[in-house]
Scaffold this active site. Structure first.
Site, PDB file in Angstrom:
ATOM      1  N   SER A 115       0.781  -1.075  -0.131  1.00 56.42           N
ATOM      2  CA  SER A 115       0.005  -0.163   0.114  1.00 56.42           C
ATOM      3  C   SER A 115       0.984   1.269  -0.044  1.00 56.42           C
ATOM      4  CB  SER A 115      -0.707  -0.047   1.123  1.00 56.42           C
ATOM      5  OG  SER A 115      -1.442   1.265   1.506  1.00 56.42           O
ATOM      6  N   SER A 116       0.283   2.579  -0.646  1.00 58.77           N
ATOM      7  CA  SER A 116       1.137   3.769  -0.761  1.00 58.77           C
ATOM      8  C   SER A 116       1.490   4.319   0.806  1.00 58.77           C
ATOM      9  CB  SER A 116       0.448   4.330  -1.607  1.00 58.77           C
ATOM     10  OG  SER A 116      -0.882   5.093  -1.199  1.00 58.77           O
ATOM     11  N   CYS A 117       0.491   3.759   1.760  1.00 61.80           N
ATOM     12  CA  CYS A 117       0.653   4.496   3.155  1.00 61.80           C
ATOM     13  C   CYS A 117       2.023   3.855   3.721  1.00 61.80           C
ATOM     14  CB  CYS A 117      -0.407   3.991   4.114  1.00 61.80           C
ATOM     15  SG  CYS A 117      -0.604   2.064   4.403  1.00 61.80           S
ATOM     16  N   TYR A 144      -0.978  -0.546  10.036  1.00 59.99           N
ATOM     17  CA  TYR A 144      -1.080  -1.341   8.992  1.00 59.99           C
ATOM     18  C   TYR A 144       0.205  -1.153   8.140  1.00 59.99           C
ATOM     19  CZ  TYR A 144      -3.178  -1.957   4.274  1.00 59.99           C
ATOM     20  OH  TYR A 144      -3.465  -2.524   2.936  1.00 59.99           O
ATOM     21  N   LYS A 148       2.757  -4.087   6.418  1.00 54.29           N
ATOM     22  CA  LYS A 148       2.849  -3.903   4.988  1.00 54.29           C
ATOM     23  C   LYS A 148       4.587  -3.820   4.696  1.00 54.29           C
ATOM     24  CE  LYS A 148      -0.838  -4.831   3.218  1.00 54.29           C
ATOM     25  NZ  LYS A 148      -1.217  -6.111   2.309  1.00 54.29           N
ATOM     26  N   HIS A 187     -13.162   2.917   2.182  1.00 58.07           N
ATOM     27  CA  HIS A 187     -12.391   4.073   1.834  1.00 58.07           C
ATOM     28  C   HIS A 187     -13.484   5.130   1.519  1.00 58.07           C
ATOM     29  CE1 HIS A 187      -9.051   0.901   1.696  1.00 58.07           C
ATOM     30  NE2 HIS A 187      -8.536   1.934   2.181  1.00 58.07           N
TER      31      HIS A 187
END
Ligand code: GFB
Length: 318
Positions: A115-117, A144, A148, A187
């Site tokens: 994920s981009s987070c 999270y 990841k 989301h």
């Protein structure tokens, strides 16, 4: 093993972990469209990926050639912030169990979805892969993100120590068929589709958008993500880390206005400042993947139109 090749071919036996979720179902659809027939799936009641032994036994007996690891616990800003223990625990367990069992059972090529987070909250834009671990994370989703990041490091370490070819892909914010329309756990994009549709049905004057409306987000239609994942696995290139995005972002206010226009809701917007904005901006650099010849195809407007019709079809079924 049914193939010795390092890239997918039509005789490959391919396991899609998480095939019922938005990402996994899109990858499954894409593989079927491309003509792959030897696809292995298990739903949660058949195989609990949180269970290390069951996961290892399954992969040892199935002898698959390739794995797309799309099984994950995912959610929007509120769910990530509220249920952070569930997010870190379940994601760490799934990744560790599947990636280690893949290695133990001789799977040379695997694709893990991140994920981009995972990138620092305030990193320069657009975000290149090398910014990983260069600064503090966004607090609403740090649990999270840490899980990841562990998945990325698992892939990287099995590649380095054992010569595997495991990919980690970092998609930008995704939307599309099979999304989660629950207003608390989902989301922003599915939430706004549902809110606009219901507000229109009730004849409301306005709908509520969380936060200030100023954060910027990049949205990608999930079928484009699936296309990129299959592209990488078909490429024959060595595993590594790749951002996957469109290269274009919008403010949450602009997103809300676009959704309202497509849904046909003519009211106004009320911003709920009691809800968090989260990361101010997270536009991915897609240069590494673009250099291989891949590009996203679906515009935001086109993707929302398709997603809204999927939402309406789902409502009809219910
Ligand atoms: O999509 P979203 O929940 O995730 O929120 P993140 C994006 C932005 O939209 C935030 C705003 O600024 C929200 O405050 N927003 C406005 C809304 N109205 C709404 C609404 O009705 N629902 C929701 N959910 N948001 C998640 C991470 O962050 O993105 C995950 O928590 C993951 O870890 C995922 O990385 C892709 O983009 O803020």
């Amino acid at each position: 093993m049914t193939t010795t090749s390092n890239a997918l071919d039509y005789s490959s036996k391919i396991y899609i972990a998480g095939h019922r979720g938005m990402v996994g179902s899109a990858i499954h659809r894409r593989l079927q469209q491309a003509g792959y027939t030897n696809l292995v799936t298990r739903h949660r009641a058949e195989l609990d990926l949180l269970d290390q032994k069951k996961t290892a036994d399954f992969l040892a007996s199935e002898k698959v050639d390739f794995i797309f690891l799309a099984a994950a616990k995912t959610g929007g800003i509120y769910a990530n912030d509220t249920y952070s223990a569930d997010f870190i625990y379940e994601n760490l367990m799934i990744e560790t169990n599947v990636i280690h069992a893949a290695f133990s059972s001789g799977v040379k090529r695997l694709l893990f979805t991140g994920s981009s987070c995972i990138y620092p909250r305030d990193c320069p834009q657009p975000i290149v892969e090398d910014y990983l671990l260069t600064g503090p994370l966004e607090p609403t989703n740090s649990a999270y993100a840490i899980a990841k990041i562990a998945g990325i490091k698992l892939c990287e370490s099995y590649n380095k120590q054992y010569g595997m070819s495991y990919f980690s892909v970092m998609p930008t914010n995704l939307y599309g068929p099979n999304d989660n329309y629950d207003l608390n756990s989902g989301h922003v994009l599915p939430a706004l589709i549902r809110k606009a549709h219901e507000a229109k049905g009730r004849g409301d004057d306005s709908l509520v958008v969380w936060g200030s409306g100023r954060p910027m987000r990049e949205f990608m239609y999930v079928d484009d993500l699936a296309d990129a994942c299959v592209f990488l696995m078909e490429s024959g290139i060595a595993g590594g880390m790749y951002n996957i995005g469109t290269g274009v972002d919008v403010t949450i206010r602009e997103l809300a206005e676009t959704v309202m226009d497509i849904v046909g809701f003519k009211g106004g917007i009320i911003f709920d400042s009691s809800k968090p904005d989260g990361t101010p901006r997270k536009l991915l650099s897609v240069d590494r993947l673009n250099a291989l010849g891949w590009r996203a195809r679906t515009s935001l407007r086109e993707g929302i139109v398709k997603t809204y019709s999927d939402f309406l079809a789902g409502r009809d079924t219910v």
